[in-house]
Structure formats: C-alpha cells, structure tokens
Design an enzyme around this catalytic site. Structure first.
Site, mmCIF file in Angstrom:
data_model
loop_
_atom_site.group_PDB
_atom_site.id
_atom_site.type_symbol
_atom_site.label_atom_id
_atom_site.label_comp_id
_atom_site.label_asym_id
_atom_site.label_seq_id
_atom_site.Cartn_x
_atom_site.Cartn_y
_atom_site.Cartn_z
ATOM 1 N N ARG A 79 0.814 -1.223 0.000
ATOM 2 C CA ARG A 79 0.000 0.000 0.000
ATOM 3 C C ARG A 79 0.845 1.268 0.000
ATOM 4 O O ARG A 79 0.306 2.363 0.092
ATOM 5 C CB ARG A 79 -0.964 -0.011 1.187
ATOM 6 C CG ARG A 79 -2.047 -1.070 1.066
ATOM 7 C CD ARG A 79 -3.173 -0.868 2.061
ATOM 8 N NE ARG A 79 -2.743 -1.062 3.436
ATOM 9 C CZ ARG A 79 -2.748 -0.113 4.363
ATOM 10 N NH1 ARG A 79 -3.135 1.117 4.058
ATOM 11 N NH2 ARG A 79 -2.340 -0.371 5.599
ATOM 12 N N ASN A 80 2.163 1.113 -0.129
ATOM 13 C CA ASN A 80 3.003 2.306 -0.237
ATOM 14 C C ASN A 80 2.843 2.884 -1.649
ATOM 15 O O ASN A 80 2.883 2.150 -2.638
ATOM 16 C CB ASN A 80 4.464 1.961 0.038
ATOM 17 C CG ASN A 80 5.311 3.200 0.286
ATOM 18 O OD1 ASN A 80 5.485 4.034 -0.597
ATOM 19 N ND2 ASN A 80 5.823 3.312 1.507
ATOM 20 N N ALA A 81 2.692 4.188 -1.737
ATOM 21 C CA ALA A 81 2.394 4.836 -3.019
ATOM 22 C C ALA A 81 3.638 5.171 -3.840
ATOM 23 O O ALA A 81 3.509 5.731 -4.932
ATOM 24 C CB ALA A 81 1.589 6.111 -2.768
ATOM 25 N N PHE A 82 4.827 4.828 -3.353
ATOM 26 C CA PHE A 82 6.044 5.257 -4.032
ATOM 27 C C PHE A 82 6.109 4.787 -5.479
ATOM 28 O O PHE A 82 6.285 5.586 -6.407
ATOM 29 C CB PHE A 82 7.283 4.770 -3.273
ATOM 30 C CG PHE A 82 8.579 5.133 -3.954
ATOM 31 C CD1 PHE A 82 9.146 6.392 -3.782
ATOM 32 C CD2 PHE A 82 9.227 4.222 -4.789
ATOM 33 C CE1 PHE A 82 10.334 6.741 -4.426
ATOM 34 C CE2 PHE A 82 10.409 4.563 -5.430
ATOM 35 C CZ PHE A 82 10.961 5.819 -5.255
ATOM 36 N N THR A 186 4.972 8.724 1.254
ATOM 37 C CA THR A 186 4.188 7.757 0.474
ATOM 38 C C THR A 186 3.705 6.591 1.326
ATOM 39 O O THR A 186 2.965 5.730 0.842
ATOM 40 C CB THR A 186 5.024 7.205 -0.694
ATOM 41 O OG1 THR A 186 6.217 6.598 -0.180
ATOM 42 C CG2 THR A 186 5.387 8.318 -1.666
#
Length: 210
Positions: A79-82, A186
């Site tokens: 779920r990290n947006a990086f 993120t």
C-alpha cells in the site's frame, strides 16, 4: 479480657491479602511488559543506494520498513504509493518486476537511498526510532560520485528533518546550496492525504528537475 474475631473481620483480612496479591501481580505484569518492550528493540540497516550513471536527483527515505527489509526491496509494502507515483512520473508500469522498476529509475537519472544507515527502533514507524542510535549514510561520498545531482527530495518529514539536521552541516558549501524538498510521505501510515494528492505534489516538484 477476650477478643472476639467476627466473620466480617476474617473476611476483611482475607480481602486485604487478596488485594496485596493482586497489586504484586500487577507490578510483575508491568515489569514483564517493560522487559518485552525492550526485547522488541531492533537494530536495522538500510540498503545500498540505487545509483544511476549520472544522477539528476536523489530521493531519500528515512529507513526501510519491515516489509521492505523482509523483501530486500525499496518500498515493498503493497500500500506504499512510491512505485505507483514514480511510474506515473517517469512513464513506466509500476507492476514491473522490482529489477525492472529500479532500471527505470537509473535510466531516468533518479537516485534512491535512505538518510539513515542504521538505527534502533521498535516498529516501522519513524516515531519509534531511537534518536541516539542513528548513524547516517555517506552523503559526501554520494555527491563526490554524483556531482551533477541537482536536488534532493525527502520522502516524508523524518527523512527531511534528519537530512537537514545531520547531513547538511557536513556537506561542502557548494552542495549545501542545492535545493532540498520535503515531499508528503508515500507510506500508508500518512493517511491525512489521499494517494492522488501525494502524486500531484510529487510530480509537480520533481518534474522540473528531470
């Protein structure tokens, strides 16, 4: 003279004994909790940097989280947006295998690293990092290898604060003059912003340097 001990007095004495026993158990439980908490303190180490042949920018986190350390990959938490943001910025599919995503960074002159080389913490949260345990990475060495790095972008407040406080003072004056930007984290733990809001800020700030 005789003293009669009534049933109530016996019960009161028994209650006091029970209270003292419970108090001791509460104390022991608290001590055990403290001991367990100490046992969860872990020393962690960051990864080697992603280094392009000629870096245009450098993106910095604070320290990889537990999911990333287990995977041996930057920003491995699902779920990290990086990676979705960098895919949108650089025009690649963020579902590529990890090696392919790293190649895209290198091909576009994007360096990737963490401010901290090692630290002690109890969880993946930056707030759980023990400040006295922090050792920073070799940034004078980075700028010697990559003198054309135009700007530094910090992924979240902890990376920015640590870079400004611990790294900037040891850099050559010419390097200190380069822009250092704080970007919204993120991490899914930074839930105050939606992923699309984070992407908008990242793309707006980084786009002009590539």
């Amino acid at each position: 003279m005789s003293v009669r001990i009534t049933g109530n007095a016996v019960r009161t004495t028994q209650d006091e004994v029970v209270d003292r026993t419970l108090n001791r158990r509460t104390l022991f439980d608290r001590l055990a909790s403290i001991s367990i908490h100490r046992d969860t303190m872990t020393t962690v180490h960051s990864f080697a940097p992603v280094e392009p042949g000629r870096a245009k920018i450098l993106i910095l986190g604070s320290m990889p989280g537990k999911a990333s350390l287990r995977a041996g990959q930057y920003y491995a938490h699902p779920r990290n947006a990086f990676w979705p943001i960098l895919g949108q910025l650089l025009g690649f599919d963020d579902n590529l295998p990890y090696a392919g995503r790293v190649t895209q960074l290198r091909d576009n002159g994007v360096g990737l690293w963490d401010v901290l080389q090692t630290c002690t913490r109890t969880s993946s949260l930056d707030s759980d990092i023990v400040e006295s345990s922090i050792v920073i990475n070799d940034f004078p060495g980075w700028f010697e290898r990559h003198p054309d790095t135009r700007a530094v972008f910090c992924n979240g407040g902890k990376a920015y604060e640590s870079f400004q406080r611990r790294v900037v003072p040891i850099l050559p004056e010419s390097v200190r003059e380069r822009p250092v930007h704080k970007l919204p984290s993120t991490s899914p733990a930074h839930a105050a912003m939606r992923p699309e809001q984070k992407a908008e800020q990242w793309i707006e700030l980084i786009g002009g340097y590539l």
